[in-house]
Design a protein around this motif. Structure first.
Motif, short mmCIF file in Angstrom:
data_model
loop_
_atom_site.label_atom_id
_atom_site.label_comp_id
_atom_site.label_asym_id
_atom_site.label_seq_id
_atom_site.Cartn_x
_atom_site.Cartn_y
_atom_site.Cartn_z
N ARG A 75 1.92 -4.94 5.26
CA ARG A 75 2.44 -5.30 4.83
C ARG A 75 2.12 -6.93 4.80
NH1 ARG A 75 -1.49 -5.91 -0.65
NH2 ARG A 75 -0.57 -6.45 -2.03
N VAL A 76 1.70 -7.93 4.43
CA VAL A 76 2.49 -9.19 4.37
C VAL A 76 2.31 -9.82 3.24
CG1 VAL A 76 1.39 -11.35 5.59
CG2 VAL A 76 1.25 -9.04 6.80
N VAL A 119 6.83 -12.54 5.52
CA VAL A 119 7.21 -11.95 6.25
C VAL A 119 6.24 -10.47 5.72
CG1 VAL A 119 9.31 -10.12 5.50
CG2 VAL A 119 9.47 -12.89 5.14
N ALA A 120 6.51 -9.79 6.91
CA ALA A 120 5.92 -8.15 6.73
C ALA A 120 5.99 -7.35 7.42
CB ALA A 120 4.22 -8.02 8.29
N GLU A 121 5.72 -6.01 6.56
CA GLU A 121 6.01 -4.56 7.08
C GLU A 121 5.34 -3.59 7.62
OE1 GLU A 121 9.11 -2.94 3.95
OE2 GLU A 121 7.53 -2.81 2.65
N THR A 122 5.24 -2.62 7.75
CA THR A 122 4.86 -1.28 8.10
C THR A 122 4.64 -0.50 6.29
OG1 THR A 122 6.18 -0.57 9.28
CG2 THR A 122 4.41 -1.42 10.89
N THR A 123 3.43 0.49 6.64
CA THR A 123 3.80 0.23 5.69
C THR A 123 4.44 2.28 5.27
OG1 THR A 123 0.83 1.73 5.91
CG2 THR A 123 1.47 -0.78 5.11
N ASN A 124 5.08 2.74 6.03
CA ASN A 124 5.48 3.89 5.98
C ASN A 124 6.15 4.11 4.85
OD1 ASN A 124 4.69 4.46 8.94
ND2 ASN A 124 6.64 3.58 9.93
N LYS A 125 6.85 3.62 4.85
CA LYS A 125 7.96 3.92 2.80
C LYS A 125 6.85 3.92 1.48
CE LYS A 125 10.89 0.70 2.79
NZ LYS A 125 10.61 -0.13 4.43
N ARG A 126 5.86 3.17 1.95
CA ARG A 126 4.49 3.28 0.95
C ARG A 126 3.41 4.44 1.01
NH1 ARG A 126 2.95 -2.54 -1.02
NH2 ARG A 126 4.82 -3.89 0.00
N ARG A 127 3.27 4.60 2.46
CA ARG A 127 2.18 5.93 2.20
C ARG A 127 3.68 6.96 1.88
NH1 ARG A 127 0.74 4.05 7.02
NH2 ARG A 127 2.31 5.50 8.40
N GLU A 128 4.63 7.33 2.35
CA GLU A 128 5.41 8.49 2.30
C GLU A 128 6.26 8.31 0.27
OE1 GLU A 128 9.68 10.52 3.06
OE2 GLU A 128 9.53 8.62 3.86
N ALA A 129 6.47 7.56 0.08
CA ALA A 129 6.51 7.51 -1.71
C ALA A 129 5.20 7.69 -1.94
CB ALA A 129 6.94 5.43 -2.12
N LEU A 130 4.36 7.20 -2.51
CA LEU A 130 2.88 7.54 -2.64
C LEU A 130 2.48 8.78 -2.68
CD1 LEU A 130 0.40 4.42 -1.90
CD2 LEU A 130 1.22 5.30 -3.75
#
Length: 472
Positions: A128-129, A145-156
């Motif tokens: 996510r950018v 600034v970008a980050e991978t989406t691991n936290k988002r997927r786990e939270a979802l």
């Protein structure tokens, strides 16, 4: 072919309600998911926007418009610190030249808001950018600034699991309430069912409508009209049979009496024609059989459940009834040189007086007819205990003889109407035991047919519920 499963209103209601409730569950999960996912994404995007501010705070823009990053190694370590995701950043100068960060990091396209956000892929992983654009005299400076989406997927995933579990628990609770409600709503119907199931074949009283739902009341009223019609028909049949019995018996008795007088006259006059005397004797015997058949057919019709009314039943002393039965057949037994005995114990039962008398008369008549001279016929009544589980007290009437008996292979058929044992010497119509069975059925009684004492003759026992003192 398997029998069709019986129709159930409860099952049908639950099925009809379960389908829409299942659809509501799916719709609720989707609505809850999307309504919660949007704020979650917005919260994570806000964290990315804060990281852009941290990067921008360490930029130095010179007088010539050139950009220089002053992020220390410690600051970069703090920026990239995350236990679940990889954090990337990129700073591009006014002419798109690389200033600092991770080369090749995607940039979010411009949008209505600044910073803008986009989903992209970097180093073979979804990211996510967030990109902030700063405009100065020399051009546009881009900070991403970008980050991978691991936290988002786990939270979802956690959020979806919670939503499904929560909505499923609500659905199960709703179904439980629906089941309880349906069961409570159907309770009057089940009470009506039990009320009808408890009825005997002769109970034609109207059903109680006080606790019946309005939707079912037309059905109960229709049943009550049917019961009233059947009761009226049974009364009419009862009256007709009584009148028919009287009207038939009187002329038949008169004909028999006339034939007896004619036979006496022929004997007194010394009629020499033996053929005439034989014809008169045969006519007399035929009239006796006709009278017996007519009486038995009327008794058989009156013994059927449709012809029996609750008023016919009262508490009877079976010992007195057995004594009367023996007394009524004593002369015939004496003439046939048969010992007709009585073994009676005190016992009372709710029954129809005339029906039980007819039952006992047919049993004694059969026993005398098939017992040879010098034989024995015994009439008994008393009390026996029912099956252990039922813990009931049964009254019984029993007639036993030591005649030629009934072959075991024919015992199941002797209760059929007009059935006679092959090779029998007695002229009859095969209705006696059929009448006994109909009367027993009208009383809810059981019949037991076995060999007599020592395996000789026949024993017929009719058992019905006894009236126990102190119980209503």
């Amino acid at each position: 072919m398997a029998a069709a499963r019986p129709f159930s209103v409860r099952r049908r209601l639950l099925l009809l309600l379960s389908a829409p409730l299942g659809l509501l569950l799916a719709a609720g999960v989707l609505i809850d998911y999307y309504s919660t996912a949007s704020p979650l994404h917005a919260a994570y995007d806000q964290v990315l926007a804060s990281s852009i501010v941290a990067v921008a705070a360490h930029l130095n823009i010179g007088a010539d418009g050139r950009v220089k990053s002053e992020l220390s190694d410690q600051a970069i370590a703090v920026l990239r610190a995350d236990n679940h995701d990889e954090i990337y950043y990129l700073v591009l100068g006014a002419d798109g030249e690389f200033v600092a960060g991770d080369a090749g990091l995607p940039i979010a396209p411009p949008g209505r808001e600044n910073p803008s956000f986009a989903d992209a892929e970097y180093r073979d992983a979804p990211v996510r950018v967030a990109t902030y654009r700063l405009t100065n005299a020399s051009g546009v400076i881009a900070i991403s600034v970008a980050e991978t989406t691991n936290k988002r997927r786990e939270a979802l995933h956690n959020m979806l699991s919670f939503i499904v579990a929560s909505d499923l628990a609500q659905l199960l609770g709703t179904l439980l309430l629906v089941w309880v409600g349906v069961r409570a709503g159907l309770r009057p119907l089940l009470a009506l069912r039990d009320q009808i199931a408890r009825r005997s074949a002769r109970d034609l009283a109207a059903l109680d409508e006080s606790q019946v739902p309005g939707e079912v009341r037309p059905l109960t009223r229709a049943l009550n009209r049917l019961f009233a019609t059947v009761a009226e028909a049974a009364n009419a049949q009862h009256r007709f049979l009584a009148n028919a019995a009287h009207q038939l018996r009187t002329p038949l008795a008169g004909l028999q009496a006339q034939l007896e007088v004619l036979s006496d006259d022929l004997r007194q006059q010394g009629a020499s024609d033996p053929a005439l005397r034989e014809r008169v004797a045969r006519l007399h015997a035929g009239m006796q059989r006709l009278g017996q058949t007519a009486n038995q057919l009327l008794a058989l019709a009156r013994a059927e459940p449709a012809a029996n009314l609750p008023g016919d039943f009262r508490e009877l002393d079976l010992a007195d009834l057995a004594k009367d039965g023996v007394a009524a057949h004593f002369d015939r037994a004496l003439a046939a040189r048969i010992d007709l005995g009585l073994e009676a114990e005190p016992v009372r039962a709710q029954a129809s007086d005339w029906l039980l008398r007819e039952l006992l008369a047919n049993l004694i008549d059969n026993a005398l007819a098939y017992t040879p001279a010098g034989g024995n016929v015994t009439v008994r009544c008393g009390v026996v205990r029912g099956p252990e589980k039922a813990r009931s007290v049964l009254a019984f009437l029993e007639v036993e003889d030591d005649g030629r008996g009934i072959p075991e292979g024919e015992r199941a058929r002797v209760f059929e109407r007009f059935y006679r044992i092959a090779g029998g010497e007695r002229e009859g119509n095969g209705l006696g035991l059929a009448i006994v069975e109909e009367i027993a059925r009208a009383h809810g009684a059981t019949i037991e047919l076995t060999a007599g004492a020592g395996g000789r003759g026949t024993r017929v026992r009719v058992s019905l519920a006894a009236s126990v003192p102190g119980q209503g």
